[in-house]
Enzyme design. Structure first.
Site, PDB file in Angstrom:
ATOM      1  N   SER A 163       0.792  -1.242   0.000  1.00  0.00           N
ATOM      2  CA  SER A 163       0.000   0.000   0.000  1.00  0.00           C
ATOM      3  C   SER A 163       0.819   1.284   0.000  1.00  0.00           C
ATOM      4  CB  SER A 163      -0.960   0.011   1.194  1.00  0.00           C
ATOM      5  OG  SER A 163      -2.053  -0.847   0.959  1.00  0.00           O
ATOM      6  N   LYS A 185       0.167   3.683  -2.795  1.00  0.00           N
ATOM      7  CA  LYS A 185      -0.922   4.667  -2.757  1.00  0.00           C
ATOM      8  C   LYS A 185      -0.372   6.098  -2.689  1.00  0.00           C
ATOM      9  CE  LYS A 185      -4.632   1.837  -0.733  1.00  0.00           C
ATOM     10  NZ  LYS A 185      -4.098   0.553  -0.261  1.00  0.00           N
ATOM     11  N   SER A 200      -6.099   3.274   4.262  1.00  0.00           N
ATOM     12  CA  SER A 200      -5.566   2.381   3.229  1.00  0.00           C
ATOM     13  C   SER A 200      -6.659   1.643   2.470  1.00  0.00           C
ATOM     14  CB  SER A 200      -4.596   1.374   3.850  1.00  0.00           C
ATOM     15  OG  SER A 200      -3.685   0.902   2.889  1.00  0.00           O
TER      16      SER A 200
END
Length: 369
Positions: free
Chosen positions: A81, A84, A136
């Site tokens: 993640s 991101k 997230s």
């Protein structure tokens, strides 16, 4: 078993871009020769940074770009993640934060960590960025990608942004960071992306928010930031953590003390990394300005030389790219027009003669029946 993707330290010397502009691609590791090492690289005259179980890490001064220490800085690994950060940096300038959208079934049903989007609710883009960077949310990441024109376009935009930043180890295949073959980043690239994000007020606001209200089909509920150091570490600004079973633990974070900001990025950590990251940040603040840097976080490619941030399919040609027919006619000379008229007139005359011949022949044929 896991496979490490080795860093690319030599690229084509020149890359041609749309419009004929070219820029020089690196022939040495981005940020300096020492950063091409797979081992620990530290400055002389200061103590080594604290031990960490991370396979790869970078500690850098955000203001100067000085890399203070690193280990396998350009090693390519699955980013989870932490990718991101690139999604946010790419899409924040493209999407109106006050626009409202209703997410698709596809977005709401993304696997992994989710904020809990519902097709029955409309959300502001602002809410979705907050959900993606605080909690997230893979569902929020997909909803943002779809709002940007679809998954394929968003991937082109993200990879173009990575190249603009000179994050050449980064290949985005998903907006959420969910594992996909060919997807990669590096500790160096995560530090680059975070540094660029920290210069964006909206990005900085999302990553530093601890708790927020999030819309629900009826009312709202509270979401919280997954970055534990926001509550534990003095001066913590935030950024992003990530984890998948294949990528293991990854993190990029920045903190500020006495007007100075240090960023730490780690990849492939097998356990609980929060305390180790805090110690790496402490070390960065202790040696900042006292040690010779081992490398540099480079600046983005100037816009005049960078590839288009919103690329279109190579096979697509817009009407504006095709020479208008009126413009072609306007460029004809008088002699060209005269020749054209003669050719057209001659063709018409021949056609009339051939038509008359055909009519007379059909009459003769009928008389023979």
């Amino acid at each position: 078993m896991w496979t490490k993707i080795l860093p690319v330290t030599a690229l084509i010397a020149s890359v041609s871009l749309t419009g004929g502009t070219a820029y020089a691609a690196p022939t040495t590791p981005v940020g300096g020769q020492a950063l091409g090492s797979h081992g620990l690289v530290t400055p002389a005259g200061v103590k080594e940074p604290p031990k960490t179980q991370a396979t790869s890490f970078v500690i850098a001064d955000v203001e100067t770009g000085d890399v203070l220490a690193a280990k396998d800085a350009h090693g390519r690994y699955l980013p989870a993640s932490t990718l991101k950060t690139l999604t946010a940096l790419t899409l924040i300038p493209k999407l109106d934060k006050n626009r409202r959208i209703r997410p698709s079934d596809n977005a709401c049903n993304q696997e992994g960590t989710a904020v809990g989007l519902s097709v029955k609710t409309t959300y502001k883009i602002d809410d979705l960025f907050r959900a993606m960077m605080m909690s997230s949310g893979n569902d929020a990441a997909m909803a943002l990608a779809e709002t940007n024109g679809g998954l394929a376009k968003t991937m082109r935009d993200m990879n173009a942004e990575a190249k603009r930043l000179q994050a050449y180890d980064t290949v985005a295949k998903t907006p959420s960071g969910l594992d996909k073959p060919g997807q990669s980043s590096s500790a160096y690239d995560l530090a680059l992306i975070a540094r660029a994000g920290l210069a964006n007020p909206a990005f900085r606001g999302y990553i530093s928010t601890k708790t927020a209200n999030f819309p629900a089909p009826k009312g709202h509920y509270e979401i919280s930031n997954h970055n534990k150091l926001l509550w534990r570490y003095k001066g913590m600004i935030g950024v992003k953590n990530g984890w998948t079973s294949k990528a293991l633990g990854s993190f990029v974070g920045a903190a500020n003390r006495d007007g100075h900001t240090i960023v730490v990025s780690i990849m492939r950590h097998e356990g609980y990394f929060w305390d180790e990251v805090a110690k790496l940040l402490d070390w960065g603040f202790s040696v900042r300005g006292k040690a010779q840097p081992v490398g540099k976080l480079v600046d983005p490619i100037p816009d005049a030389q960078a590839a288009p941030r919103a690329s279109a399919p190579a096979s697509h040609v817009t009407p504006a790219a095709q020479p208008p027919l009126l413009d072609r006619a306007a460029k004809q000379s008088d002699s060209t027009k005269l020749i054209g008229s003669v050719v057209i007139g001659g063709g018409l005359l021949f056609g009339l003669i051939w038509l008359g011949y055909g009519i007379r022949r059909r009459r003769r044929d009928r008389s023979r029946v």
